[in-house]
Design a protein around this motif. Structure first.
Motif, PDB file in Angstrom:
ATOM      1  N   ASP A   1       0.830  -1.206   0.000  1.00 25.47           N
ATOM      2  CA  ASP A   1       0.000   0.000   0.000  1.00 25.47           C
ATOM      3  C   ASP A   1       0.877   1.274   0.000  1.00 25.47           C
ATOM      4  O   ASP A   1       0.687   2.193  -0.800  1.00 25.47           O
ATOM      5  CB  ASP A   1      -0.888  -0.046   1.272  1.00 25.47           C
ATOM      6  CG  ASP A   1      -2.035   0.935   1.229  1.00 25.47           C
ATOM      7  OD1 ASP A   1      -2.267   1.544   0.181  1.00 25.47           O
ATOM      8  OD2 ASP A   1      -2.732   1.078   2.264  1.00 25.47           O
TER       9      ASP A   1
ATOM     10  N   ARG B   1      -0.393   4.853  -2.109  1.00 27.85           N
ATOM     11  CA  ARG B   1      -1.673   5.512  -1.823  1.00 27.85           C
ATOM     12  C   ARG B   1      -1.427   6.701  -0.899  1.00 27.85           C
ATOM     13  O   ARG B   1      -0.772   6.562   0.130  1.00 27.85           O
ATOM     14  CB  ARG B   1      -2.641   4.498  -1.191  1.00 27.85           C
ATOM     15  CG  ARG B   1      -4.066   4.994  -1.057  1.00 27.85           C
ATOM     16  CD  ARG B   1      -4.974   3.836  -0.674  1.00 27.85           C
ATOM     17  NE  ARG B   1      -4.603   3.235   0.589  1.00 27.85           N
ATOM     18  CZ  ARG B   1      -5.057   3.641   1.782  1.00 27.85           C
ATOM     19  NH1 ARG B   1      -5.915   4.648   1.855  1.00 27.85           N
ATOM     20  NH2 ARG B   1      -4.674   3.034   2.884  1.00 27.85           N
TER      21      ARG B   1
ATOM     22  N   SER C   1      -5.001   1.511  -8.269  1.00 27.04           N
ATOM     23  CA  SER C   1      -4.937   2.764  -7.524  1.00 27.04           C
ATOM     24  C   SER C   1      -6.111   3.671  -7.914  1.00 27.04           C
ATOM     25  O   SER C   1      -6.763   4.288  -7.060  1.00 27.04           O
ATOM     26  CB  SER C   1      -3.598   3.405  -7.867  1.00 27.04           C
ATOM     27  OG  SER C   1      -3.469   4.615  -7.292  1.00 27.04           O
TER      28      SER C   1
ATOM     29  N   ASN D   1      -9.193   4.994  -5.536  1.00 27.04           N
ATOM     30  CA  ASN D   1      -9.493   6.434  -5.407  1.00 27.04           C
ATOM     31  C   ASN D   1     -10.952   6.759  -5.692  1.00 27.04           C
ATOM     32  O   ASN D   1     -11.504   7.697  -5.129  1.00 27.04           O
ATOM     33  CB  ASN D   1      -8.618   7.255  -6.368  1.00 27.04           C
ATOM     34  CG  ASN D   1      -7.227   7.389  -5.813  1.00 27.04           C
ATOM     35  OD1 ASN D   1      -7.028   7.273  -4.592  1.00 27.04           O
ATOM     36  ND2 ASN D   1      -6.253   7.602  -6.680  1.00 27.04           N
TER      37      ASN D   1
END
Ligand code: DNO
Length: 389
Positions: free
Chosen positions: A137, A143, A194, A198
């Motif tokens: 992550d 992120r 990703s 989001n």
């Protein structure tokens, strides 16, 4: 119990014939070749059904009829996909398949950080390591908000973990987490993943719950009309990952979902391995309090710690007391029989199996080896026979 085996369709290296030889009588499968969100037509369902019946088996449970991401996010096309879902349910029911498993996990279905953990005896299993997930992550997906929910120590552990592994291990880690474990229906590259995560930035736990309510308010009346037992699968793992909300992890989550729509068709897939990862989940209480809604059971065991790490153990050697679980299942079936319910046996499949013996040299879907699962099924049948008599 209706002893079943999961089958991933004609491309599954574990053939229907082997399933029959393993002693299962029923098959759990899905039309994996149909894109997520498209209608399952009666023609396609019947084609698959015939294939299974030709081997003397029965297709009894759909796992899964996937819920499109646009439904989970309540995006513009949500109603379009709900309409398609209804159509598929109706077609399944008309073809005689009336138990349907689904999940409401955003972006990812079940996930692990390794599908090849070696145990002392040389067998292989799957594991979930918190530091591996955090490393992925923080440093691979990168992120933005990842740091916010972690302590200094957790960030440090993730850094150390990443330093220890080479590029092949990084590839394997990435593949295990996001390339789509069997049955997931979705698989991603890092950049795409990703982006998908989001898209959930404004979706809180409360909002995801509302979206589930919206979905169920349209779907449960259809299930009632067509006599379909819908059964939600718990989150796996049963806690938030990548900052995404999870709403089917605990007893209270279930209470919320079942109180809203009391119909028994608003049902549960009782997955011991998923619920069992949380220290605060009382597996016996979950079963007993929602027993009437349990239409499908996944039996597997795990070994866990109190820091969100776990690996899948052999059926009788983990933290979950399978004997007690089996006793309450048998009791529930006896109650159903006493009440005159004809279909009193609950559909059950051994969930993931370890890779043992010849499994180790063969290609199979992670978690769905032939011999590992055959061993679990044999142990389940033994327990069931001994405890029922
Ligand atoms: C993993 C499975 C899950 C399950 C879905 C149900 O082995 O238990 O993929 O099928 O979450 O929708």
């Amino acid at each position: 119990m209706k002893e079943s085996f999961r089958w991933f369709g004609p491309k599954d290296p574990v053939k229907l014939r082997y399933i029959k030889q393993a002693g299962a009588t029923n098959v759990v499968t899905a039309l994996h070749h149909i894109s997520n969100g498209d209608v399952w037509t009666a023609k396609e369902i019947n084609k698959r059904k015939k294939l299974i019946e030709k081997e003397g088996l029965r297709w009894s449970v759909v796992e899964s009829l996937p819920v499109h991401e646009d439904i989970k996010k309540d995006s513009e096309s949500c109603l379009f996909y709900i309409k398609n879902y209804i159509e598929s349910l109706k077609n399944l029911s008309e073809c005689g398949i009336k138990t349907v498993c689904y999940n409401f996990m955003p972006v990812l279905d079940w996930t692990r950080t390794s599908v090849e953990k070696k145990l002392d005896d040389g067998s292989k299993t799957m594991e979930f390591s918190k530091e591996a997930l955090d490393a992925f992550d923080l440093f691979i997906v990168k992120r933005k908000k990842a740091k916010e929910c972690l302590s200094k120590k957790e960030i440090n552990d993730a850094e150390l973990y990443l330093k220890k592994i080479d590029s092949t291990q990084i590839k394997n880690l990435t593949k295990s987490i996001i390339a789509g474990l069997p049955g997931s229906e979705e698989s991603y590259e890092v950049s795409d993943f990703s982006k998908r995560v989001n898209e959930y930035s404004g979706v809180t736990k409360g909002l995801l719950r509302s979206n589930l309510i919206k979905f169920l308010s349209k779907i449960i009346p259809v299930c009632d009309k067509y006599d379909v037992k819908l059964c939600i699968h718990p989150d796996d793992p049963p806690f938030s990952i990548f900052g995404l909300p999870r709403i089917v992890s605990t007893y209270d989550d279930l209470l919320f979902i079942f109180n809203l729509f009391p119909s028994k068709n608003n049902g549960l897939t009782y997955c011991t391995g998923s619920f069992g990862v949380r220290l605060d989940n009382d597996l016996i209480k979950i079963f007993n309090d929602f027993s009437k809604r349990v239409h499908f059971i996944h039996l597997r065991n795990i070994k866990k710690d109190n820091k969100e790490n776990f690996f899948e153990s052999s059926l009788l050697k983990g933290d979950i007391d399978m004997i007690s679980i089996m006793k309450i299942i048998i009791k529930e079936e006896e109650n159903r029989l006493k009440k005159g319910i004809i279909d009193y046996e609950i559909h059950m499949r051994p969930d993931h199996g370890l890779q043992i013996l010849d499994d180790l040299n063969k290609k199979s879907n992670p978690g769905y080896s032939a011999i590992g699962r055959l061993k679990s099924l044999a142990e389940i049948r033994g327990l069931s026979l001994a405890l029922s008599s």
